[in-house]
Design a protein around this motif. Structure first.
Motif, PDB file in Angstrom:
ATOM      1  N   ALA A  66       2.873  -0.080 103.704  1.00 48.57           N
ATOM      2  CA  ALA A  66       3.402   1.662 103.182  1.00 48.57           C
ATOM      3  C   ALA A  66       4.006   2.111 104.589  1.00 48.57           C
ATOM      4  O   ALA A  66       4.938   3.025 104.691  1.00 48.57           O
ATOM      5  CB  ALA A  66       2.369   2.383 102.508  1.00 48.57           C
ATOM      6  N   GLY A  67       3.312   1.852 105.769  1.00 50.18           N
ATOM      7  CA  GLY A  67       3.963   2.100 106.649  1.00 50.18           C
ATOM      8  C   GLY A  67       3.311   3.610 107.503  1.00 50.18           C
ATOM      9  O   GLY A  67       3.978   4.372 108.116  1.00 50.18           O
ATOM     10  N   PHE A  68       2.220   4.122 106.923  1.00 52.25           N
ATOM     11  CA  PHE A  68       1.534   5.365 107.113  1.00 52.25           C
ATOM     12  C   PHE A  68       1.542   5.244 108.809  1.00 52.25           C
ATOM     13  O   PHE A  68       0.983   4.323 109.462  1.00 52.25           O
ATOM     14  CB  PHE A  68       0.394   5.738 106.612  1.00 52.25           C
ATOM     15  N   ARG A  69       1.635   6.523 109.450  1.00 55.06           N
ATOM     16  CA  ARG A  69       1.316   6.974 110.809  1.00 55.06           C
ATOM     17  C   ARG A  69      -0.201   6.750 110.921  1.00 55.06           C
ATOM     18  O   ARG A  69      -0.466   6.435 112.108  1.00 55.06           O
ATOM     19  CB  ARG A  69       2.066   8.253 111.123  1.00 55.06           C
ATOM     20  N   ILE A 118      -0.826  15.725 104.099  1.00 54.01           N
ATOM     21  CA  ILE A 118      -0.835  15.730 102.663  1.00 54.01           C
ATOM     22  C   ILE A 118      -0.039  14.694 102.223  1.00 54.01           C
ATOM     23  O   ILE A 118      -0.532  14.079 101.360  1.00 54.01           O
ATOM     24  CB  ILE A 118      -0.297  17.042 102.490  1.00 54.01           C
ATOM     25  N   THR A 119       1.124  14.502 102.596  1.00 57.63           N
ATOM     26  CA  THR A 119       1.915  13.341 102.185  1.00 57.63           C
ATOM     27  C   THR A 119       1.339  11.961 102.232  1.00 57.63           C
ATOM     28  O   THR A 119       1.399  11.149 101.485  1.00 57.63           O
ATOM     29  CB  THR A 119       3.326  13.169 102.700  1.00 57.63           C
ATOM     30  N   THR A 120       0.650  11.850 103.385  1.00 55.25           N
ATOM     31  CA  THR A 120      -0.033  10.570 103.662  1.00 55.25           C
ATOM     32  C   THR A 120      -1.145  10.498 102.621  1.00 55.25           C
ATOM     33  O   THR A 120      -1.536   9.235 102.248  1.00 55.25           O
ATOM     34  CB  THR A 120      -0.389  10.348 105.146  1.00 55.25           C
ATOM     35  N   ALA A 136       8.203   6.935 105.611  1.00 58.39           N
ATOM     36  CA  ALA A 136       9.159   6.727 106.577  1.00 58.39           C
ATOM     37  C   ALA A 136       9.869   8.129 106.995  1.00 58.39           C
ATOM     38  O   ALA A 136       9.796   9.103 106.338  1.00 58.39           O
ATOM     39  CB  ALA A 136      10.594   6.052 106.040  1.00 58.39           C
ATOM     40  N   ASN A 137       9.830   8.139 108.660  1.00 54.20           N
ATOM     41  CA  ASN A 137      10.527   9.162 109.164  1.00 54.20           C
ATOM     42  C   ASN A 137      11.973   9.295 108.505  1.00 54.20           C
ATOM     43  O   ASN A 137      12.446   8.156 108.721  1.00 54.20           O
ATOM     44  CB  ASN A 137      10.411   9.251 110.515  1.00 54.20           C
ATOM     45  N   LEU A 166       6.852   4.813  94.919  1.00 56.50           N
ATOM     46  CA  LEU A 166       6.694   6.133  95.616  1.00 56.50           C
ATOM     47  C   LEU A 166       7.244   6.181  96.903  1.00 56.50           C
ATOM     48  O   LEU A 166       6.875   5.433  97.832  1.00 56.50           O
ATOM     49  CB  LEU A 166       5.248   6.738  95.905  1.00 56.50           C
ATOM     50  N   LEU A 167       8.410   6.801  97.208  1.00 58.23           N
ATOM     51  CA  LEU A 167       8.953   6.774  98.682  1.00 58.23           C
ATOM     52  C   LEU A 167       8.833   8.193  99.092  1.00 58.23           C
ATOM     53  O   LEU A 167       9.063   9.191  98.502  1.00 58.23           O
ATOM     54  CB  LEU A 167      10.651   6.784  98.281  1.00 58.23           C
ATOM     55  N   ILE A 168       8.343   8.184 100.314  1.00 57.96           N
ATOM     56  CA  ILE A 168       7.920   9.485 101.070  1.00 57.96           C
ATOM     57  C   ILE A 168       8.936   9.632 102.294  1.00 57.96           C
ATOM     58  O   ILE A 168       9.085   8.581 103.255  1.00 57.96           O
ATOM     59  CB  ILE A 168       6.656   9.548 101.890  1.00 57.96           C
TER      60      ILE A 168
END
Length: 250
Positions: A66-69, A118-120, A136-137, A166-168
């Motif tokens: 997913a690539g969460f920070r 919250i998004t994460t 993603a940024n 789900l795309l963030i």
């Protein structure tokens, strides 16, 4: 004889990558727990532990890709600071019905109000329920897709984004869109329209996204596809980072 047989069983379980069964069977040999079970119960325990092992590996893979920070969970969201965050709404979002209903979420607020966390947290919750997520940024993703377009690989990358449950898009509209990235954003949104959910987080109020996207016709087309099914969260108040830093100094 039995010892050698058990060693052989363990070796075969490991070679077949049945790590859940391997660990459970190995533990049962060490503490003799299987002696107190019927064969049915013991087999059930082996199968359940193998299922759990595979499920956990799969979830960890989804979270990694997913690539969460940073890690975040719905349980960790702070409601003690007044920032216009509705706990009841967040609990409803945690059931992920918005993904099944293909709705979008807009989260806006000034820097430090907790948009990324919250998004994460929502994204992590989705991974736990076996949904594919991309975080993603926005500017960075557009830059990557722009390079992908130049190298002729953009159709492959757009297809991967399209298939994602789900795309963030974080930090949306902080950087201006040029003609190429505006067109790419249109492709991303159009591919996902009415089929998958997107979360957009931004410091810019939704009403100003038109100007940030630029070129009125394209902006209208993009906004028309995402606004009508969107759940909106407007965060207010001071930066949580500033508040937490101030509390540490007291």
């Amino acid at each position: 004889m039995e010892i050698e047989m058990n060693k052989d069983t363990l070796e075969k379980l490991r070679e077949m990558k049945l790590y859940g069964m391997y660990n459970t069977f190995k533990a049962s040999l060490e503490n003799y727990s299987r002696n107190n079970m019927t064969i049915d119960k013991f087999v059930n325990m082996l199968v359940c532990d193998e299922w759990d092992e595979r499920y956990n590996r799969h979830v960890n893979h989804l979270i990694k890709t997913a690539g969460f920070r940073f890690p975040a969970s719905m349980e960790e969201i702070d409601y003690s600071v007044e920032r216009g965050l509705d706990k009841n709404l967040m609990e409803r979002l945690a059931d992920l019905s918005f993904i099944r209903e293909r709705k979008n979420i807009f989260i806006t607020g000034s820097a430090g109000t907790g948009k990324t966390f919250i998004t994460t947290a929502i994204g992590n919750c989705a991974c736990q329920k076996n949904y594919r997520v991309i975080y993603a940024n926005t500017a960075r993703l557009m830059g990557l897709l722009k390079a992908s377009k130049a190298s002729g690989k953009i159709l492959r990358d757009l297809k991967r984004i399209e298939r994602t449950d789900l795309l963030i898009l974080d930090d949306f509209a902080l950087s201006p869109f040029d003609n190429v990235t505006r067109s790419i954003l249109m492709d991303v949104i159009d591919d996902r329209y009415d089929s998958h959910s997107t979360i957009i987080a931004s410091q810019i109020p939704v009403e100003m996204w038109y100007d940030s996207i630029g070129e009125q016709t394209v902006a209208d087309a993009i906004m028309d596809r995402i606004v009508h099914s969107a759940i909106r969260i407007d965060l207010t108040g001071e930066s949580l980072r500033k508040i937490n830093h101030g509390n540490k100094l007291k």
